[in-house]
Write an enzyme that holds these catalytic residues in place. Structure first.
Site, PDB file in Angstrom:
ATOM      1  N   HIS A 124       0.817  -1.218   0.000  1.00 19.15           N
ATOM      2  CA  HIS A 124       0.000   0.000   0.000  1.00 19.15           C
ATOM      3  C   HIS A 124       0.850   1.267   0.000  1.00 19.15           C
ATOM      4  CE1 HIS A 124       0.381  -0.018   4.517  1.00 19.15           C
ATOM      5  NE2 HIS A 124       0.348   1.287   4.324  1.00 19.15           N
ATOM      6  N   SER A 145       4.327   2.575   8.092  1.00 21.70           N
ATOM      7  CA  SER A 145       3.898   1.505   7.186  1.00 21.70           C
ATOM      8  C   SER A 145       5.064   0.997   6.349  1.00 21.70           C
ATOM      9  CB  SER A 145       2.801   2.013   6.253  1.00 21.70           C
ATOM     10  OG  SER A 145       1.585   2.138   6.937  1.00 21.70           O
ATOM     11  N   ASP A 175      -0.281  -7.399   1.265  1.00 21.34           N
ATOM     12  CA  ASP A 175       0.266  -6.054   1.475  1.00 21.34           C
ATOM     13  C   ASP A 175       1.785  -6.118   1.672  1.00 21.34           C
ATOM     14  OD1 ASP A 175       0.343  -3.331   1.775  1.00 21.34           O
ATOM     15  OD2 ASP A 175      -0.287  -3.348   3.880  1.00 21.34           O
TER      16      ASP A 175
END
Length: 812
Positions: free
Chosen positions: A624, A762, A667
């Site tokens: 992502h 992230s 992901d």
């Protein structure tokens, strides 16, 4: 010595068909009993020793210990309940389970415990006495019934169980209150159930605990030695209302088992407290508000929150009224709240005021503190004051103030000058082999620590947990060094560490021996009198010595230098490993997490995601993070940075030439760099895990990043935080993430909140320490907010994608 090596020893020293006989014994590696009644006998195997104990007629043999190198057996009348244990090298203690047990099976015919009072509290008369009652059953008339001392027994198969003659002249005999063994039934919530039921309530077969198919899980038997996770038997390792198991049905992950409750009263509980001690599992005070001031919901009620932590499901946890309790092994007492918007919260319970912190006495919550930047010790390590807490086989050390799982006398009070802090490796008894510790594995009492003398790591450097020490190449020939425990060592060193010449392996003088000879071990390299390790001893190569008074000793063989130009997962600056509760974490030591990268747009240079260097040319991040653009030239990678905005001259900035997304939309993504990163002290790859490896529940791991810090100190500098991994079964409970976590993901965090990865973190790493290096186990993926109570962070489980990662790197 780890479980695999103990099994190898059993195979080496057992005769065919003898393995099952040991099921009636509890084994402890490195433990020796101080026994008054004993026989010392020659024995070539554990099976020989077992047979001698079983056949002993002069006294009741309750235990034996086997010394493999001495080929010696000691059979004893005592066990650890009646005698003290000392630590000893190269010995395995075997104790008969029946004499350690204080419970009965069936009518208690085989009970051999030490209960010596009746149900009403009257002291039992000795079976050999004739006053005040002349016995019908005595040791002379019934020698096989275990009629020792004044212990309760059942020599006549009485249906009501064990009994005894009493010391009350008016009461000839009375029954004893012996609890049932938790084999056919369970007490409380079945935390100590040891039976062999292996089907669930609906009739599904249980999956073996040491299997990861069809369901991968974090309840790994080797990581939870005290939970008795044997075969596929139903167990309760995580504080559920009753035993359960993973099932062999791919569509049903786990289910409760139908274990009946025992009908007799449960064993008496341990001490209880009105204040906080340890995790507060024995807290019985009356605090009934949470840390934020919320009133607690009554445990017996289901509004506003429905739950299964009820008095009926947890009958031994004293779930009275709405008092704060810890029925399920949480980190502290807690309660459901009367606020419909806040399901549960921890309570603030005043400490009992001991000078010892709760964490020090509870080995299960002690952090892993083994330095990656190698510490060393001078001499025999008596002065060592570092923070290593892992043994040479990777076991976690037991706290010196704890008596669980091993009771001992090496406490700070008894050895005030020995530096016995936390669970750090020490040498309180001046052991010539160096620092050691008791382990948290009940079957291995103690081991030496994963440390080397300073002379083997470059020499002359003062011991410190802070000063980096880089090993230098040993000053011996290239072949005269060892890898691992030296089992494959074939060098020509022939003297012990103390300088004593070795006896030839084929010789029988000055020491006679039968097991380790060139004939019995033709593949062990037992040539001449060279140091060898034919039995895989964790302490390394050894030999029988030419000193008639010293049977054997270890040799000082240095470790071989690494064959690679760098070692993954080993920073050159020791991480801070802050245990704080990167919202709420702490600022990292600069360059202590050298695989951390900053992913930025190539033109603005603004940090927006993290990532992990896994080889000089490849970075792993979250898929992502690449939603901004599908063009690799849009991105660049920053390596070796500590400050987010102030980049030093030694920071490497490398463009990205290829983006590889995981084909099934996980992901996770690979970035290929336009050129290989230069490996320096500030830039080192993390290690990849083994394919499909599962991190054990409660393993302490670390996250790092420059993400959103919500106003906490340290913004702009790399922060770190320590998080426990939470088994998916727990994480998917309704009160946490409610079945949102997939099998290809893992979750980690403090359920109280206050610390977590956040926006900007992230794609960054979750690394876990394994023996001597950091392994990349997770890629920061998603969460329900940042650091919210009951909402741990979720990470892509890297081990599920290792084959894909390696294939992409290899085929590029």
């Amino acid at each position: 010595m780890d479980h695999k090596e103990i099994i190898l020893l059993f195979l080496l020293f057992l005769k065919p068909g003898q393995g099952d006989s040991l099921d009636g014994y509890v084994s402890t590696q490195g433990a020796s009993l101080h026994s008054l009644t004993k026989k010392q006998l020659a024995a070539g195997s554990i099976a020989d020793c077992l047979a001698k104990c079983e056949g002993e007629t002069d006294f009741i043999c309750r235990s034996f210990q086997y010394h493999s190198k001495e080929q010696q057996c000691v059979i004893m009348a005592e066990n650890s309940k009646t005698s003290s244990i000392i630590r000893m090298r190269d010995v395995i203690l075997f104790e008969k389970r029946v004499y350690l047990s204080e419970c009965k099976t069936g009518i208690g015919k085989g009970y051999r415990g030490t209960m010596s009072k009746t149900k009403t509290g009257v002291t039992c008369q000795k079976w050999s006495d004739t006053s005040p009652h002349v016995p019908k059953y005595s040791p002379s008339t019934h020698p096989s019934e275990g009629l020792e001392e004044n212990y309760c027994r059942n020599p006549d198969n009485d249906e009501q169980g064990p009994w005894c003659y009493t010391t009350d002249p008016d009461q000839r005999y009375e029954y004893c209150n012996i609890p049932e063994c938790e084999e056919e039934c369970m007490y409380c919530s079945g935390e100590k159930y040891e039976g062999k039921i292996s089907k669930t309530m609906s009739g599904l077969d249980c999956q073996s605990w040491d299997s990861q198919s069809p369901h991968a899980h974090g309840y790994i038997p080797a990581k939870f030695p005290s939970k008795n996770l044997k075969m596929n038997y139903c167990r309760n390792p995580d504080g559920e209302p009753r035993p359960w198991c993973f099932t062999t049905d791919p569509n049903k992950r786990w289910e409760y088992c139908d274990i009946p409750r025992c009908t007799t009263p449960p064993p008496p509980p341990g001490p209880t407290y009105q204040c906080l001690k340890g995790r507060g599992e024995n807290y019985r005070g009356t605090v009934s508000v949470t840390a934020s001031g919320k009133t607690c919901q009554r445990w017996s009620e289901q509004t506003p929150h429905r739950h299964n932590r009820t008095p009926e499901n947890f009958p031994c946890k004293n779930l009275e009224e709405n008092y704060c309790r810890n029925p399920d092994g949480e980190t502290a007492p807690w309660c459901y709240t009367t606020d419909s918007q806040l399901r549960w919260e921890y309570c603030e319970i005043p400490s009992c005021g001991s000078s010892v912190s709760p964490d020090q006495s509870d080995s299960s919550v002690l952090p892993e503190q083994t330095p990656v930047v190698q510490e060393c010790y001078q001499g025999n390590g008596k002065s060592y004051r570092g923070t290593s807490s892992t043994t040479n086989t990777g076991k976690k050390c037991q706290s010196w103030v704890s008596m669980t799982p091993h009771s001992h006398s090496k406490t700070p009070a008894n050895f005030p000058d020995a530096g016995l802090e936390m669970n750090y490796c020490r040498n309180p008894d001046n052991d010539q082999r160096g620092p050691w510790c008791f382990t948290t594995d009940p079957s291995v009492r103690w081991e030496y620590c994963n440390l080397k003398r300073c002379s083997e790591t470059g020499g002359g450097v003062a011991e410190s947990a802070i000063v980096p020490q880089v090993p230098s190449a040993p000053g011996t020939s290239e072949t005269d060094c060892m890898y691992g425990n030296g089992k494959e060592y074939r060098g020509k060193t022939a003297v012990t560490a103390a300088g004593t010449p070795c006896q030839e392996w084929a010789a029988q003088e000055p020491h006679s021996h039968r097991i380790f000879t060139p004939q019995t071990n033709p593949r062990a390299g037992l040539e001449k009198n060279y140091c060898r390790n034919p039995d895989g001893d964790v302490n390394g190569p050894w030999c029988y010595t030419m000193n008639p008074r010293k049977l054997y000793d270890y040799c000082n063989i240095p470790l071989c230098a690494s064959l690679s130009s760098f070692e993954c997962g080993k920073p050159q600056v020791e991480p801070k490993k802050c245990p704080g509760r990167v919202v709420g974490g702490c600022v990292a030591n600069p360059h202590s997490w050298p695989w951390q990268i900053s992913l930025r747009t190539r033109f603005s240079g603004q940090h927006f995601c993290g990532g992990t260097l896994i080889s000089p040319e490849w970075v792993l991040t979250a898929a992502h993070c690449l939603e901004k653009s599908s063009r690799p030239e849009f991105y660049k990678v920053i390596l070796g940075a500590h400050e987010e905005r102030i980049l030093g001259s030694d920071v490497q900035q490398i463009a990205v030439t290829k983006l590889v997304l995981e084909p099934n939309d996980a992901d996770i993504a690979l970035l290929k760099l336009s050129r290989p990163a230069t490996i320096t002290d500030n830039v080192i790859p993390a290690c990849l895990p083994s394919p499909n490896y599962v991190v054990a529940d409660r393993t302490l791991c670390y996250i790092t990043g420059w993400g959103e810090t919500k106003g906490t100190p340290g913004a702009g500098r790399l922060k770190e935080a320590q998080l426990p991994v939470i088994e998916n079964k727990v994480c998917n409970r309704a009160e946490y993430l409610n079945n949102r976590v997939k099998s290809t993901e893992l979750c980690a965090g403090h359920l109280a909140g206050g610390i977590d990865s956040c926006q900007g973190d992230s794609g960054g790493p979750l690394v876990c320490f394994e023996k001597d290096k950091y392994i990349l186990q997770g890629v920061t993926s998603w969460g329900l907010g940042c650091a919210r109570p009951n909402k741990p962070g979720v990470y892509v489980r890297v081990s599920r994608y290792v084959n894909w990662i390696e294939r992409e790197m290899r085929n590029d």
